[in-house]
Write an enzyme that holds these catalytic residues in place. Structure first.
Site, PDB file in Angstrom:
ATOM      1  N   LYS A  37       0.832  -1.212   0.000  1.00 19.61           N
ATOM      2  CA  LYS A  37       0.000   0.000   0.000  1.00 19.61           C
ATOM      3  C   LYS A  37       0.860   1.253   0.000  1.00 19.61           C
ATOM      4  CE  LYS A  37      -3.855  -0.393   0.018  1.00 19.61           C
ATOM      5  NZ  LYS A  37      -4.546  -0.526  -1.296  1.00 19.61           N
ATOM      6  N   TRP A  55       4.444   1.316  -0.773  1.00 20.56           N
ATOM      7  CA  TRP A  55       5.425   1.308  -1.846  1.00 20.56           C
ATOM      8  C   TRP A  55       4.798   1.460  -3.236  1.00 20.56           C
ATOM      9  CZ3 TRP A  55      10.026   2.927  -1.460  1.00 20.56           C
ATOM     10  CH2 TRP A  55      10.722   2.805  -0.253  1.00 20.56           C
ATOM     11  N   LEU A  92      16.927   2.456   9.518  1.00 22.10           N
ATOM     12  CA  LEU A  92      15.482   2.603   9.755  1.00 22.10           C
ATOM     13  C   LEU A  92      15.110   1.674  10.896  1.00 22.10           C
ATOM     14  CD1 LEU A  92      12.522   3.363   9.167  1.00 22.10           C
ATOM     15  CD2 LEU A  92      12.545   1.610   7.375  1.00 22.10           C
ATOM     16  N   ARG A 151       2.285   1.506  10.873  1.00 18.71           N
ATOM     17  CA  ARG A 151       2.528   2.322   9.686  1.00 18.71           C
ATOM     18  C   ARG A 151       3.391   3.560  10.005  1.00 18.71           C
ATOM     19  NH1 ARG A 151       1.720  -1.160   5.848  1.00 18.71           N
ATOM     20  NH2 ARG A 151       1.590   0.528   4.334  1.00 18.71           N
ATOM     21  N   LEU A 211      26.526  -0.073   4.769  1.00 17.84           N
ATOM     22  CA  LEU A 211      26.911  -0.547   6.109  1.00 17.84           C
ATOM     23  C   LEU A 211      25.729  -1.224   6.815  1.00 17.84           C
ATOM     24  CD1 LEU A 211      28.915   2.617   7.038  1.00 17.84           C
ATOM     25  CD2 LEU A 211      29.782   0.417   6.180  1.00 17.84           C
TER      26      LEU A 211
HETATM   27  C1  LIG Z   1      15.112  10.898  -2.748  1.00 11.48           C
HETATM   28  C2  LIG Z   1      15.371  10.392  -1.363  1.00 11.48           C
HETATM   29  C3  LIG Z   1      14.542   9.084  -0.979  1.00 11.48           C
HETATM   30  C4  LIG Z   1      14.910   8.642   0.445  1.00 11.48           C
HETATM   31  C5  LIG Z   1      14.093   7.406   0.868  1.00 11.48           C
HETATM   32  C6  LIG Z   1      14.394   6.160   0.042  1.00 11.48           C
HETATM   33  C7  LIG Z   1      13.632   4.916   0.571  1.00 11.48           C
HETATM   34  C8  LIG Z   1      14.230   4.377   1.882  1.00 11.48           C
HETATM   35  C9  LIG Z   1      13.464   3.138   2.357  1.00 11.48           C
HETATM   36  C10 LIG Z   1      13.975   2.649   3.718  1.00 11.48           C
HETATM   37  C11 LIG Z   1      15.315   1.937   3.625  1.00 11.48           C
HETATM   38  C12 LIG Z   1      15.693   1.329   4.976  1.00 11.48           C
HETATM   39  C13 LIG Z   1      17.051   0.623   4.937  1.00 11.48           C
HETATM   40  C14 LIG Z   1      17.230  -0.097   6.244  1.00 11.48           C
HETATM   41  O1  LIG Z   1      17.443   0.516   7.271  1.00 11.48           O
HETATM   42  S1  LIG Z   1      17.042  -1.813   6.279  1.00 11.48           S
HETATM   43  C15 LIG Z   1      16.914  -2.191   8.004  1.00 11.48           C
HETATM   44  C16 LIG Z   1      15.444  -1.985   8.448  1.00 11.48           C
HETATM   45  N1  LIG Z   1      15.339  -2.077   9.904  1.00 11.48           N
HETATM   46  C17 LIG Z   1      15.028  -3.223  10.545  1.00 11.48           C
HETATM   47  O2  LIG Z   1      14.785  -4.264   9.971  1.00 11.48           O
HETATM   48  C18 LIG Z   1      15.028  -3.113  12.066  1.00 11.48           C
HETATM   49  C19 LIG Z   1      13.923  -3.938  12.718  1.00 11.48           C
HETATM   50  N2  LIG Z   1      12.622  -3.636  12.139  1.00 11.48           N
HETATM   51  C20 LIG Z   1      11.974  -2.450  12.377  1.00 11.48           C
HETATM   52  O3  LIG Z   1      12.454  -1.545  13.050  1.00 11.48           O
HETATM   53  C21 LIG Z   1      10.623  -2.260  11.703  1.00 11.48           C
HETATM   54  O4  LIG Z   1      10.100  -3.532  11.365  1.00 11.48           O
HETATM   55  C22 LIG Z   1      10.704  -1.401  10.418  1.00 11.48           C
HETATM   56  C23 LIG Z   1      11.051   0.034  10.809  1.00 11.48           C
HETATM   57  C24 LIG Z   1      11.747  -1.951   9.475  1.00 11.48           C
HETATM   58  C25 LIG Z   1       9.322  -1.416   9.719  1.00 11.48           C
HETATM   59  O5  LIG Z   1       8.354  -0.948  10.630  1.00 11.48           O
HETATM   60  P1  LIG Z   1       7.040  -1.842  10.947  1.00 11.48           P
HETATM   61  O6  LIG Z   1       7.446  -3.267  10.883  1.00 11.48           O
HETATM   62  O7  LIG Z   1       6.422  -1.321  12.201  1.00 11.48           O
HETATM   63  O8  LIG Z   1       6.063  -1.588   9.680  1.00 11.48           O
HETATM   64  P2  LIG Z   1       5.089  -0.343   9.494  1.00 11.48           P
HETATM   65  O9  LIG Z   1       3.708  -0.760   9.832  1.00 11.48           O
HETATM   66  O10 LIG Z   1       5.607   0.869  10.187  1.00 11.48           O
HETATM   67  O11 LIG Z   1       5.186  -0.076   7.910  1.00 11.48           O
HETATM   68  C26 LIG Z   1       4.945  -1.162   7.019  1.00 11.48           C
HETATM   69  C27 LIG Z   1       5.440  -0.673   5.673  1.00 11.48           C
HETATM   70  O12 LIG Z   1       6.869  -0.501   5.753  1.00 11.48           O
HETATM   71  C28 LIG Z   1       7.485  -1.307   4.744  1.00 11.48           C
HETATM   72  N3  LIG Z   1       8.784  -1.785   5.246  1.00 11.48           N
HETATM   73  C29 LIG Z   1       9.026  -2.741   6.156  1.00 11.48           C
HETATM   74  N4  LIG Z   1      10.353  -2.925   6.327  1.00 11.48           N
HETATM   75  C30 LIG Z   1      10.968  -2.034   5.491  1.00 11.48           C
HETATM   76  C31 LIG Z   1      12.339  -1.747   5.181  1.00 11.48           C
HETATM   77  N5  LIG Z   1      13.349  -2.390   5.773  1.00 11.48           N
HETATM   78  N6  LIG Z   1      12.614  -0.791   4.269  1.00 11.48           N
HETATM   79  C32 LIG Z   1      11.599  -0.143   3.637  1.00 11.48           C
HETATM   80  N7  LIG Z   1      10.271  -0.367   3.872  1.00 11.48           N
HETATM   81  C33 LIG Z   1       9.973  -1.315   4.798  1.00 11.48           C
HETATM   82  C34 LIG Z   1       6.517  -2.461   4.538  1.00 11.48           C
HETATM   83  O13 LIG Z   1       6.769  -3.055   3.283  1.00 11.48           O
HETATM   84  C35 LIG Z   1       5.183  -1.730   4.597  1.00 11.48           C
HETATM   85  O14 LIG Z   1       4.978  -1.015   3.396  1.00 11.48           O
HETATM   86  P3  LIG Z   1       3.979  -1.640   2.273  1.00 11.48           P
HETATM   87  O15 LIG Z   1       4.543  -3.030   1.965  1.00 11.48           O
HETATM   88  O16 LIG Z   1       2.606  -1.703   2.904  1.00 11.48           O
HETATM   89  O17 LIG Z   1       4.072  -0.751   1.090  1.00 11.48           O
HETATM   90  C1  LIG Z   2      20.700  -2.015   5.943  1.00 11.33           C
HETATM   91  N1  LIG Z   2      21.990  -2.511   6.209  1.00 11.33           N
HETATM   92  C2  LIG Z   2      22.249  -3.728   5.441  1.00 11.33           C
HETATM   93  C3  LIG Z   2      23.448  -4.373   5.992  1.00 11.33           C
HETATM   94  C4  LIG Z   2      23.088  -4.924   7.362  1.00 11.33           C
HETATM   95  N2  LIG Z   2      23.610  -6.221   7.376  1.00 11.33           N
HETATM   96  C5  LIG Z   2      25.040  -6.367   7.665  1.00 11.33           C
HETATM   97  C6  LIG Z   2      22.810  -7.345   7.116  1.00 11.33           C
HETATM   98  N3  LIG Z   2      21.527  -7.166   6.666  1.00 11.33           N
HETATM   99  C7  LIG Z   2      20.782  -8.271   6.430  1.00 11.33           C
HETATM  100  C8  LIG Z   2      21.318  -9.534   6.672  1.00 11.33           C
HETATM  101  F1  LIG Z   2      20.587 -10.656   6.472  1.00 11.33           F
HETATM  102  C9  LIG Z   2      22.642  -9.636   7.150  1.00 11.33           C
HETATM  103  N4  LIG Z   2      23.225 -10.789   7.399  1.00 11.33           N
HETATM  104  C10 LIG Z   2      24.599 -10.994   7.706  1.00 11.33           C
HETATM  105  C11 LIG Z   2      24.282 -12.514   7.724  1.00 11.33           C
HETATM  106  C12 LIG Z   2      24.379 -13.012   9.143  1.00 11.33           C
HETATM  107  O1  LIG Z   2      25.386 -12.774   9.789  1.00 11.33           O
HETATM  108  N5  LIG Z   2      23.293 -13.663   9.630  1.00 11.33           N
HETATM  109  C13 LIG Z   2      23.294 -14.123  11.024  1.00 11.33           C
HETATM  110  C14 LIG Z   2      23.269 -12.923  11.889  1.00 11.33           C
HETATM  111  C15 LIG Z   2      24.168 -12.622  12.878  1.00 11.33           C
HETATM  112  N6  LIG Z   2      23.802 -11.455  13.430  1.00 11.33           N
HETATM  113  C16 LIG Z   2      22.715 -10.999  12.787  1.00 11.33           C
HETATM  114  C17 LIG Z   2      21.982  -9.828  13.000  1.00 11.33           C
HETATM  115  C18 LIG Z   2      20.906  -9.574  12.140  1.00 11.33           C
HETATM  116  C19 LIG Z   2      20.606 -10.475  11.105  1.00 11.33           C
HETATM  117  C20 LIG Z   2      21.337 -11.652  10.951  1.00 11.33           C
HETATM  118  N7  LIG Z   2      22.375 -11.890  11.800  1.00 11.33           N
HETATM  119  C21 LIG Z   2      22.849 -12.156   7.271  1.00 11.33           C
HETATM  120  N8  LIG Z   2      23.377  -8.542   7.367  1.00 11.33           N
END
Ligand SMILES: CCCCCCCCCCCCCC(=O)SCCNC(=O)CCNC(=O)[C@H](O)C(C)(C)COP(=O)(O)OP(=O)(O)OC[C@H]1O[C@@H](n2cnc3c(N)ncnc32)[C@H](O)[C@@H]1OP(=O)(O)O
Ligand SMILES: CNCCCN(C)c1ncc(F)c(N2CC(C(=O)NCc3cnc4ccccn34)C2)n1
Length: 409
Positions: free
Chosen positions: A24, A26, A159, A169, A409
């Site tokens: 919804k 994206w 994020l 959301r 990173l």
């Molecule tokens: C021109 C400049 C542009 C700049 C912006 C460019 C874009 C940057 C994009 C971000 C790049 C980030 C790079 C990194 O840091 S990747 C690492 C992301 N962080 C984590 O995985 C940490 C643990 N998880 C959380 O903190 C939460 O689950 C997050 C915050 C990830 C989602 O919070 P929550 O689980 O409470 O969900 P919601 O109800 O708020 O929202 C649900 C909506 O969010 C969409 N969603 C879920 N995960 C991601 C994700 N990793 N990238 C993009 N979108 C994501 C999902 O498809 C759905 O949308 P839709 O499917 O309905 O459409």
């Molecule tokens: C947004 N920045 C992207 C880079 C963040 N990076 C490094 C990352 N993003 C997704 C992954 F799938 C991943 N993996 C490294 C592999 C791994 O080590 N898997 C076992 C494990 C050990 N510790 C963790 C912590 C979180 C997830 C898996 N873990 C899988 N790395």
């Protein structure tokens, strides 16, 4: 755990049916949409044209009532502590919730403050009453070459929404707000990676792991004892020499910046998507910093020419709920260039240094020419995939990992 496991299975099924999955948020964004996959009539390049700066939304997006935006000064010890703790308890975990990334404070200061960074792109959400930080997202400026044109874009990362505020959301609001602030700096593209499938990856990469401390990795459940293998046989299998073997192999120093810049610019020109390194970029991203980034080069003993380079960053993981171990010390392959020393030998020296510095595992993606050394140096394929994305930039065909010269990173 069983509920979690069921949730995970449901999630996996959903993801595997991703083509039916409704996105919804994206679907409203200028990114490649699943429905457009294979439509080669769509032009490559920016999807939306820039809007005049006067027409960019001047005020932040609305947050639900209890919350407010906060711009995070990562240089402030107190704010850096808050960001560190939010991530340490709420950032990325593996599918079985056994590990969670534990980016250090000095790593965050490095990752978020390259030359020309914008503090306004370090965005937090906090509870108005308690001032508690409950969400975070960051952007940093980068020059990325895509299909022979250099694009000034934002690299989006970190994020994070607190576990207690998930599925409300909030993430779309965070993403729209960082997008708005990037637009205010007249930038219209972004690059990001994620372990989840979203519309639409430009490449999907595989993680590979090289055991350095196999006993600990097996004890904590990161890896399993191979079939017909004993622990002592496994320890012997991964044993490495005590010291590096390449003559002239040494740590990078500030005076090496020009030579390393020449080396890496030339190397990265072979890839379809890669950062456009200049000396400022090299000085920030590749000079060694204790417990953050390690970089080594080979200076020919005869000619004193710099012929090869390798680097890895330090990203520990918290080991959740283990009685004997709390942290997994992991090294992540960053940028490596070989022009004289065979890549195999260069990377074997990198493994030797990582082992000397007590890392438990050395991780690498199958990007660039990493496939040359992964199997040969006893890396095993991980279960983690990393999807690469561009925002507001269409690439006609998805890239092979070997066409990617970008490591985030
Ligand atoms: C021109 C400049 C542009 C700049 C912006 C460019 C874009 C940057 C994009 C971000 C790049 C980030 C790079 C990194 O840091 S990747 C690492 C992301 N962080 C984590 O995985 C940490 C643990 N998880 C959380 O903190 C939460 O689950 C997050 C915050 C990830 C989602 O919070 P929550 O689980 O409470 O969900 P919601 O109800 O708020 O929202 C649900 C909506 O969010 C969409 N969603 C879920 N995960 C991601 C994700 N990793 N990238 C993009 N979108 C994501 C999902 O498809 C759905 O949308 P839709 O499917 O309905 O459409
Ligand atoms: C947004 N920045 C992207 C880079 C963040 N990076 C490094 C990352 N993003 C997704 C992954 F799938 C991943 N993996 C490294 C592999 C791994 O080590 N898997 C076992 C494990 C050990 N510790 C963790 C912590 C979180 C997830 C898996 N873990 C899988 N790395």
């Amino acid at each position: 755990e069983s509920d979690l496991a069921l949730d995970n299975i449901a999630q996996k099924v959903q993801e595997s049916l991703s083509l039916e999955k409704r996105h919804k948020f994206w679907e409203t964004q200028p990114v490649g949409q699943f429905k457009d996959i294979g439509d080669s009539s769509l032009p490559e390049g920016p999807i939306e044209l820039p809007t005049p700066l006067s027409e960019v939304k001047q005020v932040p997006y609305n947050l639900p009532d209890p919350y407010e935006w906060i711009t995070c000064d990562i240089n402030s010890e107190e704010m850096c502590d808050e960001v560190y703790n939010l991530l340490a308890h709420n950032y990325v975990e593996d599918d079985e919730n056994m590990f969670r990334f534990n980016y250090s404070k000095e790593f965050l200061r490095w990752a978020l403050q390259p030359h020309g960074y914008f503090r306004s792109w370090h965005i937090g959400v906090r509870v108005k009453s308690s001032k508690k930080l409950v969400a975070f997202i960051t952007g940093i400026p980068a020059r990325i070459r895509v299909c022979n044109e250099v694009v000034h874009m934002a690299e989006i990362n970190f994020l994070c929404v607190h576990k207690k505020l998930r599925t409300k959301r909030l993430a779309p609001v965070m993403i729209k707000e960082v997008t708005r602030r990037v637009h205010l700096e007249n930038m219209w593209q972004a690059a990001y990676t994620a372990g989840v499938i979203l519309p639409t990856p430009i490449a999907t990469c595989q993680y590979w792991h090289r055991s350095l401390n196999p006993k600990k990795l097996i004890d904590v459940g990161f890896s399993r004892l191979g079939a017909r293998m004993t622990m002592s046989r496994t320890i012997k299998l991964y044993k490495l020499p005590e010291s590096t073997i390449t003559p002239g192999f040494r740590k990078m120093e500030i005076h090496d910046v020009p030579a390393v810049t020449r080396l890496i610019r030339n190397y990265l020109s072979h890839f379809v998507v890669a950062p456009d390194f200049d000396e400022n970029y090299v000085e920030h991203w590749l000079l060694p910093r204790d417990n953050v980034i390690d970089s080594y080069l080979v200076e020919s003993p005869e000619t004193h020419e710099v012929t090869d380079f390798c680097s890895f960053y330090t990203l520990p993981s918290s080991i959740l709920g283990h009685q004997n171990y709390s942290t997994l010390k992991a090294a992540y392959s960053f940028y490596n260039v070989s022009t004289v020393t065979p890549l195999l030998q260069l990377m074997n020296d990198a493994l030797i240094v990582a082992k000397q510095k007590d890392y438990d595992v050395f991780n690498a993606l199958d990007v660039m020419q990493n496939e040359i050394f992964l199997r040969e140096l006893k890396f095993g394929p991980g279960d983690g995939k990393l999807h690469y994305y561009l925002y507001n930039y269409r690439i006609r065909h998805a890239l092979k990992p070997s066409e990617l010269g970008l490591v985030l990173l």
